[in-house]
Structures are given as C-alpha cells and as structure tokens.
Scaffold this motif. Structure first.
Motif: not given
Length: 545
Positions: A348-355, A357-371, A390-393
C-alpha cells in the motif's frame, strides 16, 4: 561631351519618373485597399471587390492578398483562401526554389540536407521569410480544421514544414519557427520531434536572450506540458503547466486556457489493472553453480503470476494532491517440490504532493509492504516479511528533462531479525527521445543495519530504463540494472546484474487489453566460486478496467 551629358540626364530623368510612377502606383493601391475595407464594413462588398481586383491587376500588393486570405478563411471559403495563400508563397519564394519544392527535388526525408540546400538562397529577404512563416501557420490552421479533402491534409503539413524550415535555415525568428514546427509534429503524433523543437527554442532563448519572437517562454512551457501529458508523462506535464500559471505577465486568455486545461487533468482519477502472466522459471529454487557441482539439482517450473493494481489520485486544493495505490501479487508454482518458492505480497502506497513555485514539486510518501513466502531479493529461506518506508521526494525540471531526488527511510521486519535502512537517490528522465529510445536513469546509495550480528550493509543500486516503439501497436520496455552490496557476512556481500525486456501489444478489437510477453535474466555472484543464474520467460495479458 554635350551629347553624353544629355544621354546621362535622360537616363536619370527616366529612373526618377519610373520611381515616381511606382510610388504613385503603390500609394494608389494603398488608397484603394483602405477604401475597400471601409466599403466592406459598410456592407458595400461589390464596390469594395472592384477596388481589390484592381489592386490585383497591378504589381503585387501584400496587404490586399493577405486580406483576401483572411477574409475568405473567416467565411469558410477555404479553397479561395488557399488560392491566395499560394499567391503569397509564390511571391516570397524564388522561382527556382518554387519549382524544386513543387517537383519534389528537395525532400524532407533528410532534414539536415533540406536545410543546407535552402540556406543557399540568399535573395530571401526578412519580408519574404515573414510571408513564408505566415503561410506555414495558416496551412497548419487549414489542416487543424480539416478544411479540405482528407487525402490532401498530409500535403498541407508537409508544405508548412518546408516553409518553416526555410525560415529556420535563414535564422528567421527561431523561437516562433520552432514553436510552429512543434505543433506540426504534435499533429503527426511525432512526440520526439515535437519535444526536440521546443527544447531547441528554449536553448536558443537561453543562449541569446533574444527578443525577436512573438511566442513567450510561457507558451513554450504550455506546449511542452501538453506534449508530455499526451506522451503519458502526466505528472511532469502537470508540473510544467502549474509553473506556467505562475507567470504574472501572461494574457488573461492564456491564463484561462491553463486553468481550464489544468482542471481537466487534475480531476479525481481511479484506475484498476489486472495483470496475469504464465511464467517459465529455469532456476525456481535459486540453486547456485557451486551447489550444482555438489549434486543439488537446478529445477525449472511453470508459475501463475496474478497482479492487481489499484490507483487513486485527487487534487485536494491548489497546492496539494493525494495519491494512493494498492498492489496485490500472488505467484504459485505448478511443478512439484516448488511450493517454497510461492509467495504473496501486498503493498500500500500513500503520497501527498505539494506544488512549489517554479518547476518544482515535493512529495511525502508512506509505503507499507507485507510478504508471505520467499524474499527473492535477499537469498533468504522461507519467511514472513513486512516493511514500512517513509520517503521524501523532490522533483524539478530543466529544459532537457525531469530530475528527482528521493530520501527513503525503511523499517524492515524479517522472520528472525529487524533491519533499518536509509538511502539517498537521484534519477533523471530525459525529454529527448525517438522511436527507439526514451531513457531514464536512477542511482541510489544506502546503508542498512542488518541486526542479529550481521553488521552493516552498504549498497549501490543503479538502473537504466528505455522505452521503444517497435511498431504502432507494440511497445518495448528494456531495463538494465546493477546492484552491489558490501557486508562482512558473505551471503550478504554480493553483486547482481539484471536485464529485462518486456513487450506490450495493443489489440484492435479490444482496447482495454494488452498482450504482454518478455524475458528476465539475472546473474548474482557472492564469491568467485558461488553465483546464481536465473532466466524467466513470461506471456500473458493486462486488463485495464
């Protein structure tokens, strides 16, 4: 001596009279033209066209012919408009060049050769080039509105492209010319050529700071965004469109267009894909060559591979958007004694994107894996594994492509131990492309605390991905990767090369289904004496709900 003087004075007088007559004729044409426009405005068309026709009988009068092109075009008398458009083009082109283009002696198959040949016509003036640029753009409008028989539409685009390349060869309004060439390429669905034209315009602006253009850098951004969205790079295109909307100098009409377009692409989007593959694995239990030397059998098997992907995206407000995804994969082997290689995974992957100014975009991710089953990436025994990432992009754009920086922190739970990993990575996706290549590069450096006295692992993970268009219906995705892990514990100290080639084929009678087939090759080496070779073949289909 007196005779020579008289002859000389006579010649001078002749030229003065001729010039005076020409000026009088030109002034008379201007007067008739302006009077004709007033008469048309008053509804006296018959009298107006008598004056315009009189202008056409004399020497070439640009304003009159230009007016007739637009007059008939606006009233949808397209053939008449096209006739006068040809008059404009023939006036601007030298006779020799007209003939060579008409007979096809100068062809577009080799653009560089075409540009070199037309660049030799030095008699073309800026006024001639301005006319050719106008004619080319109007021919594009003819094509866009499908104003004539369909079989002639490709000819109109070809003619427009030739005129624009003549302008380019003589360095006339390079930015505007590239902008028009990009629109023609889009009409032909030639995405690589369209992107190339826009990037050339950007590069010219950057190097020269030219002001000799009507098209703004914001308009170039908008066209580039539309191209990328059409080419499947919706996120990148939306980011460029968002950046264009921040330009305060754009016209209200352009701002309204951006807003309307953005509203269209940012609406809530929900998608479900089912992917089934029948796989043949030649080393299902991952037996090494060292183990084979000691008598352990290398076993092959068939496997069912089922994959569900659910994707949801929604624009929360002007700055934020939410993306959620769910992947469910089950792989079960059909051969005997291979049950230990079965696995089921849920991600399961959840991502919050924030635009920004300029040609830039940030996002904060939470990914849950079960195997449940074997972790094929770490050479471990049967186990249960879970992972939280937990990932910042951060994305940003340059004229040549999209860059992405990512910083993941992963918490991993194995059957007998826990691990913590942190990494940093950088990827680049080029806008430059052709039928056979569109490249994306990615590299990650990371460190993982293994737990259970296994020490610390340092790793390098690199990928090169390429997308090709084999034919109108068949796409090819090629993936090359190299992974290197450093650890004092030998099973965790290895390097691995992988190559994958995946084909997707559209079906004419069922657009929601793609046939898919491919091959994956893997070579993993732990020491000079221990290596693993695996080869998987797959064939199946993907269904888009």
């Amino acid at each position: 001596m007196k005779i020579y003087t008289r002859v000389f004075l006579s010649i001078i007088l002749f030229f003065v009279c001729s010039l005076s007559y020409a000026l009088e004729e030109s002034q008379a044409q201007d007067i008739r033209f302006n009077k004709a426009r007033v008469l048309i405005h008053k509804g006296q068309k018959k009298a107006a066209f008598q004056l315009l026709n009189e202008n056409l009988k004399g020497k070439f009068h640009l304003d009159t012919v230009h007016f007739l092109v637009e007059y008939y075009y606006e009233r949808k008398f397209y053939l008449k408009s096209y006739r006068y458009l040809r008059v404009l083009a023939n006036h601007a082109l030298p006779k020799d060049l007209q003939i060579r283009i008409k007979k096809g002696n100068i062809k577009l198959e080799d653009r560089e050769s075409f540009i070199k040949k037309v660049a030799t016509y030095n008699e073309l003036s800026p006024n001639d080039l301005s006319i050719l640029q106008f004619v080319a753009n109007k021919l594009y409008d003819f094509h866009l509105k499908k104003t004539i028989s369909p079989e002639y539409l490709p000819y109109l685009l070809s003619l427009a492209e030739k005129y624009l390349l003549i302008c380019y060869a003589h360095k006339y309004q390079i930015v505007d010319t590239h902008y028009s060439l990009a629109k023609i390429a889009i009409s032909r669905n030639d995405i690589p050529k369209a992107i190339h034209s826009i990037l050339e315009a950007y590069e010219y602006l950057r190097e020269t700071n030219s002001v000799d253009h009507k098209v703004s850098s914001t308009e170039l951004q908008i066209v580039l965004a539309e191209i990328l969205i059409k080419d499947g790079l919706a996120e990148t295109g939306a980011l460029i469109m968002k950046s264009a909307s921040l330009d305060r100098s754009i016209t209200p009409e352009l701002r309204e267009y951006i807003q309307t377009y953005s509203e269209t692409i940012k609406k809530a989007f929900f998608n479900v894909i089912y992917d089934y593959q029948l796989k043949f694995k030649n080393n299902i239990l991952q037996v090494s060559d060292f183990e084979q030397e000691r008598g352990l059998e290398n076993q092959s098997a068939l496997a069912h591979h089922n994959h569900f992907n659910i994707y949801y995206q929604n624009q929360i407000n002007r700055k934020y958007s939410l993306v959620a995804g769910l992947d469910i994969i089950n792989e079960s082997n059909l051969s005997e004694n291979t049950e230990e290689a079965n696995f089921t995974s849920l991600s399961a992957d959840f991502k919050l994107k924030k635009y920004k100014s300029g040609n830039a975009l940030s996002s904060f991710n939470l990914k849950l894996d079960f195997l449940s089953g074997r972790d094929l990436l770490s050479l471990t025994e049967i186990q249960k594994r879970s992972q939280q990432v937990f990932q910042y992009e951060r994305f940003w754009l340059t004229p040549n492509g999209k860059w992405q920086f990512h910083l993941p922190l992963a918490l991993k739970q194995f059957k007998n131990r826990n691990a913590v990993a942190i990494a940093s990575g950088l990827s680049f996706e080029s806008f430059e492309s052709s039928r056979w290549w569109r490249l994306k590069y990615q590299g990650d450096l990371g460190i993982q605390q293994e737990g259970e006295s296994l020490g610390t692992t340092f790793y390098l993970d690199t990928h090169i991905l390429n997308q090709s268009k084999v034919s109108k219906k068949i796409d090819l995705v090629s993936l090359l990767s190299f992974y290197k892990q450093f650890n004092s514990h030998e099973p965790l100290n290895y390097h691995q090369f992988s190559a994958g080639f995946y084909f997707n084929q559209e079906l004419d009678f069922w657009k929601s289904i793609l046939l898919s087939y491919g091959v994956e090759l893997t070579n993993r080496s732990i020491s000079n004496r221990t290596s693993y070779q695996m080869m998987d073949f797959n064939v199946g289909f993907k269904y888009n709900f």
